[in-house]
Design an enzyme around this catalytic site. Structure first.
Site, PDB file in Angstrom:
ATOM      1  N   GLY A 101       0.814  -1.194   0.000  1.00  0.00           N
ATOM      2  CA  GLY A 101       0.000   0.000   0.000  1.00  0.00           C
ATOM      3  C   GLY A 101       0.858   1.258   0.000  1.00  0.00           C
ATOM      4  CG  MET A 102       2.421   2.889   3.212  1.00  0.00           C
ATOM      5  SD  MET A 102       1.694   4.467   2.769  1.00  0.00           S
ATOM      6  CE  MET A 102       3.168   5.478   2.744  1.00  0.00           C
ATOM      7  CB  VAL A 105      10.273  -2.742  -3.331  1.00  0.00           C
ATOM      8  CG1 VAL A 105      11.776  -2.857  -3.118  1.00  0.00           C
ATOM      9  CG2 VAL A 105       9.602  -2.232  -2.076  1.00  0.00           C
ATOM     10  CG  ASP A 271       2.889  -3.567   9.018  1.00  0.00           C
ATOM     11  OD1 ASP A 271       2.135  -4.431   9.507  1.00  0.00           O
ATOM     12  OD2 ASP A 271       2.969  -3.347   7.800  1.00  0.00           O
ATOM     13  CE  LYS A 273       3.129  -6.683   6.280  1.00  0.00           C
ATOM     14  NZ  LYS A 273       1.930  -6.112   5.690  1.00  0.00           N
TER      15      LYS A 273
END
Lengths: 940, 188
Positions: A101-102, A105, A271, A273
């Site tokens: 979402g951000m 890459v 975040d 994970k």
């Protein structure tokens, strides 16, 4: 919450028609300070500009390429700028390696230094969103301050023609997320070299297939030397074999080191994970994506309510509205969740919807990892659960402590974390037992097991558990290495579903649905597929059940067991079948045996869960949860879990359980024919939900449920001569007050549920019919129930206790169920107005055999050791038991001549609405009689 | 209960009637697909859209409801089509039941389900979740994506305007994109 999600979508709808430049202001007004709502809307808008390719629809050729495009384009379309081959400052974009979402890459070449780097670019669609930009800058700031072996190093930030980006180390390896997903989907790496699409696992994920060296993580193979040394593909004979759990603990200790370092620099990741942990070839994990990090000095950090991230790994304090401050312990939790998944392949709080997951995070404790994979070392389980404590003050207070305990585990030193104390265990144990009695009532319409059995089973279970624990502890150290060689492979096999398993499951569904032909078909197909003989025996056993050839069925199951002595399926079915043929001790034997075995397939879990549902619906539901976690689409599991949830709802009078039951059933019914079995499960759930809403005073929802129940009743009418069809329509009609129709339904079946028919006839004062039915039924079977009912009805029409006593046929009350005999005789003496006789009868009962707490308290009351109040208190945790207790107290008060008190107790009992229980039927019948004749019973 | 009665019940919110309609449409879809394959028509590129249209027309004929009922049937046929594709993808995913997959005889229509069954099923799961939150928008996706129906047809079926359908379609796509990118199903 669903309303809120809907609101988000409606807001997105509106905002899409507004010019981008004006959106921020518009959202300010529309969201009215609800920053979480706004964040959710913006998260969706982040995907704007992914273009029309998202769900391509080609009307002429339908969706020929649809999903393919959907998956690839949703990420590629964000790549519109920059394209592969273009230059961005000093960097030549080579290929895209991850999307989130951000940001996107890329793998890129840094021209000045001629080295490979990773470049993260803010997506074009976000550029005119100030909030996203600010977030991006903060990310770079935060990350650039961090230099650590376990953190992806950030080199420099830049901007080229309006495109913001930064460069960092290129980690040429998969993420833990990718490894986990590979492990789940393609359990045997050697057999499947296809790439696992990186899409589902978030950012920074290489799209290539998992390299061979990383696959070693999937299984503890002796070639894996050590997590801290370079790993090669070829085994080094001299290298010591490492085991999976040591490797996992070592890897995650490294991550915890990195977090500890970042926390000291006042940076919280927020975040953590599996998808954000990248494995490099030297066997180290690197934390990537500080995209959601907030520096601790940033004031916005204290303003929680910002809703970002993947929910599965979120700590409670991130999730709770108006939650307390997020800090380093939040990352500890997320890393704990990651550890949990590495140990069990399951999320600590699995769920089908975001709401479900979030609510579980706040309100539930995860299943202990060893419940899912018994090979998880006890200490590692303790460490994992400590990191996952709901309250952040219960967790490791720093990532450093977490790392230290993980290393102590690897080095076989005593760990610092402690298991939850005894009181917690006792509470959990009590909770499990709460619903036991009601569970026994009508599970799968089979014969009830004695409650004695339940108690003994649990008692023995505990002893077995203890013994096993001791054995575990002894062997744990001694044979760890040897044992662990098999561990991950077993976890992997567990999830693997073969063709034969599918056939087997179809047969299971068919058997439950009563579809004999389908079971036959499945058997034939299994034979054609050359399924293992054990499975064929089990299928034949299920087929034999249709013709009630229980002995054949047992023979087949024993044959299966001979072939596979540890067959969970065979043992579970044996326990069930022995229960059906009234051999509780044998049933118990196999029940105990199942408890010691490890399920190795989804259908093992399904059958085990079904068997457990006879004794404890809560445990059964957990077992089915595990099955569904392994195979979300499994119809058999959904069907059985739906039935179990309905049963739990009934036990607890809980609308939530009932609604969840309906969800499962609905899912199953989408793919199954509507058989009486399925419909009766629906009916049970609707009626129970109606009762629960009724208890909560929610009239509208209650009526809605009854309306649904009415439709089910109409459907059931299509199945004439079907036992379930009549039975459930009878319950329905009784529930809505159409007693004559209910009587018609009971009359249509010839069954031992005769008791309900008699009580209904009694209720409407059709005494002669009731007596005739008792005689008719009693003649065709020597049923204690018919005899009991005969005396009961006689009580209503007798003028003196002598008449009633003359009709007592206590000798006939030879039911195997001691509890039933006790209840029957006691009730009859009470009706005869002789409380002393009633109590004397009790004295003859050998109390040593009355082992359950419920029986004990009822007995205590009868023996006047407990007052009514104490009795009610002792069962206060169960609505079902409360209902029963009120009946019991009522009947005794009646015998003492306290009519109005008795009346109140009967009314209270009925108010609990356990419509399909016998004492409910009796309470109703007695109340009717007392209304008709206020002087009744005259001899009292 | 005949079809027009079912339709009426379904309209008044009876989920059982809806399920029944989907089942009828599902059976019909399978039957049609099988028949077409057996006749070995040269142009047996059976598209989902064509099938959905055909089934809706047949249901309309059987039910003798008047003309505008067709749109509603289309919605049920679309759900049925989705079920067909999903069961196909499921069989394909386990990949051990070639025989079963053959029986569906819909290869041409479901390359997506065939090539990337896992993703296809994930999309399906995401859509299920959307159905809970926002049934109308989810239905638009079902009709548009799984059944390939035109915007105008969907608007007719759902008794709304094409513009609304278009907007619902865009919003639903954003939501699905987020769900799938988050990897919520198989997450992290």
């Amino acid at each position: 919450m669903a309303d809120r999600d809907k609101r988000v979508l409606d807001l997105v709808d509106e905002v899409l028609s507004i010019a981008p430049a004006l959106r921020a202001d518009w959202l300010d007004t529309a969201c009215d300070g609800d920053s979480r709502l706004r964040a959710e809307v913006e998260a969706l808008l982040d995907f704007e500009g992914t273009g029309e390719d998202l769900l391509p629809v080609d009307e002429s050729s339908a969706h020929a390429r649809l999903a393919t495009l959907l998956i690839t384009n949703s990420s590629q379309s964000q790549v519109s700028e920059p394209r592969v081959g273009t230059q961005l400052g000093d960097y030549l974009i080579e290929k895209q390696i991850g999307v989130g979402g951000m940001g996107v890459v890329y793998q890129a070449r840094q021209l000045s230094l001629n080295r490979t780097v990773a470049v993260k670019v803010l997506p074009a669609s976000m550029r005119n969103m100030p909030k996203a930009l600010a977030r991006f800058r903060r990310e770079v700031e935060a990350a650039a301050r961090l230099q650590h072996d376990n953190i992806v190093a950030v080199h420099s930030a830049g901007e080229d023609a309006g495109t913001a980006y930064y460069s960092m180390d290129f980690i040429d390896g998969p993420s833990l997320g990718q490894i986990l997903s590979n492990l789940r989907h393609d359990p045997v790496p050697e057999l499947d070299t296809r790439a696992t699409p990186g899409r589902s696992t978030g950012e920074s994920e290489p799209s290539e297939e998992i390299p061979a060296w990383a696959k070693h993580l999937l299984r503890p193979i002796s070639t894996y030397e050590s997590a801290r040394q370079p790993v090669t593909n070829s085994p080094t004979p001299s290298s010591p074999p490492a085991n999976y759990f040591d490797v996992v603990a070592t890897l995650l200790a490294g991550v915890a080191d990195g977090l500890e370092y970042a926390h000291r620099k006042n940076v919280v990741h927020r975040d953590i994970k599996p998808a954000n942990l990248l494995l490099s070839e030297d066997g180290r994990l690197h934390i990537s994506d500080f995209g959601l990090a907030r520096t601790a000095t940033d004031p916005s950090m204290t303003q929680t309510g910002e809703f970002v991230g993947t929910p599965y790994y979120m700590a409670p304090e991130q999730v709770a509205p108006g939650a307390s401050r997020v800090d380093g312990r939040t990352d500890v939790y997320a890393l704990g969740a990651t550890l949990y998944e590495m140990l069990t392949l399951a999320k600590p709080h699995p769920g089908d919807s975001r709401d479900q997951v979030l609510s579980a995070i706040l309100h539930e404790t995860p299943l202990p990892p060893r419940r899912l994979n018994h090979r998880v070392p006890r200490d590692l389980e303790t460490i994992c659960l400590k990191a996952l404590e709901t309250g952040s003050s219960q967790r490791y207070q720093s990532a450093g402590e977490f790392a230290a305990d993980l290393r102590r585990f690897v080095e076989h030193l005593p760990i610092a974390a402690r298991r939850s104390g005894v009181p917690t265990h006792v509470m959990k144990w009590c909770r499990r037992h709460r619903s036991m009695s009601a569970s026994l009532l009508f599970a799968f319409s089979l014969i009830v097991l004695a409650t004695v059995l339940a108690y003994r089973a649990h008692d023995l279970d505990r002893k077995i558990d203890q013994a096993q624990q001791q054995r575990d502890d002894v062997t744990a150290r001694a044979s760890q290495i040897e044992k662990d060689l098999l561990e991950a492979q077993e976890a992997v096999d567990f999830a693997q579903q073969t063709e034969q398993q599918r056939v087997f499951q179809e047969a299971l569904v068919a058997a439950m649905q009563g579809d004999q032909d389908a079971v036959k078909d499945a058997l034939q197909e299994a034979e054609r597929l050359q399924a293992p003989d054990e499975r064929l025996h089990i299928l034949r056993a299920q087929l034999a059940m249709f013709s009630a050839s229980f002995q054949d069925s047992l023979d087949e199951l024993h044959a299966a067991l001979k072939l596979v002595p540890n067959s969970v399926a065979a043992c579970s079915l044996l326990a069930e079948t022995y229960a059906r043929v009234d051999q509780p001790s044998l049933s118990l034997k196999y029940h105990r045996k199942v408890k010691t075995l490890e399920p190795t397939s989804v259908e093992d879990l399904i059958l085990k869960g079904r068997m457990e549902s006879y004794l404890d619906a809560e445990i059964a539901e957990q077992t089915l949860d595990s099955a569904i976690r392994l195979d979300r689409q499994n119809i058999a599991a959904r069907l059985i879990r739906g039935a179990i949830r309905a049963q739990r709802a009934y036990d607890t009078c809980d609308a939530g359980h009932a609604e969840r039951a309906l969800e499962d059933l609905q899912l199953a019914s989408n793919l199954l024919d509507e058989t009486p079995y399925l419909l009766s499960q629906f009916m049970n759930a609707h009626l129970t939900a109606a009762a629960a809403y009724d208890a909560g005073g929610d009239v509208e929802d209650r009526d809605n449920q009854l309306k649904h129940a009415g439709r089910i009743a109409a459907k059931l009418a299509a199945f004439e001569n079907d036992y379930e069809s009549h039975r459930w329509r009878a319950f329905y009609f009784e529930r809505v007050g159409e007693l004559d129709k209910a009587i018609e339904q009971w009359q249509a079946i010839d069954d031992k549920t005769i008791g309900y028919l008699i009580m209904l006839l009694y209720r409407v004062a059709r005494f002669d019919d009731a007596l005739a039915a008792c005689d008719e039924y009693g003649a065709s079977s020597n049923s204690g129930t018919a005899e009991f009912c005969h005396s009961f009805v006689t009580a209503a029409i007798a003028d003196s206790p002598e008449e009633l006593i003359a009709d007592f046929r206590l000798d006939a009350l030879t039911s195997r169920d001691r509890d039933a005999v006790l209840r029957s005789t006691h009730i009859l003496w009470c009706l005869a107005g002789m409380p002393d006789r009633a109590n004397a009868e009790i004295e003859t009962i050998d109390t040593t055999d009355q082992v359950t707490t419920r029986n004990a308290s009822r007995l205590g009351f009868w023996k006047r050791e407990l007052t009514a109040e104490e009795y009610l208190n002792s069962v206060s945790h169960s609505r079902y038991e409360q209902a029963r207790a009120h009946f019991v107290i009522g009947i005794q008060r009646l015998s003492e001549g306290q009519r109005s008190v008795a009346r109140q107790h009967f009314e209270t009992s009925i108010a609990y609405r356990f419509d399909y229980s016998f004492f409910h039927a009796m309470s109703n019948a007695l109340l009717s009689q007392m209304s008709r004749d206020p002087q009744w019973p005259r001899w009292i | 209960m005949d079809l027009s009665e079912l339709l009426q019940h379904a309209k008044s919110g009876d989920s059982a009637a809806r399920a029944e309609l989907v089942r009828v449409a599902y059976d019909d879809l399978r039957k049609l697909a099988k028949k077409q394959m057996q006749e070995e028509r040269l142009d047996h590129t059976l598209t989902a859209t064509a099938l959905v249209h055909e089934v809706s027309a047949r249901l309309l004929e059987q039910s003798q409801v008047h003309f505008h009922g067709r749109g509603e049937f289309m919605a049920y046929a679309a759900t049925a089509m989705r079920n067909v594709l999903i069961s196909y993808a499921r069989a394909k995913r386990s990949d051990k039941r070639g025989g079963q997959a053959q029986k569906l005889q819909l290869q041409e229509a479901c390359l997506a389900a065939e090539e990337q069954p896992r993703e296809f099923l994930e999309l399906n799961d995401a859509l299920d979740r959307l159905m809970q939150i926002d049934p109308r928008r989810a239905q638009v996706v079902e009709m548009r994506y799984f059944a390939g129906l035109a915007i105008e047809e969907i608007a007719t079926a759902l008794e709304t305007s094409p513009a609304t359908v278009k907007r619902d379609w865009s919003v639903a796509k954003l939501w699905l994109a987020r769900e799938l990118n988050q990897g919520f199903v198989n997450g992290g």
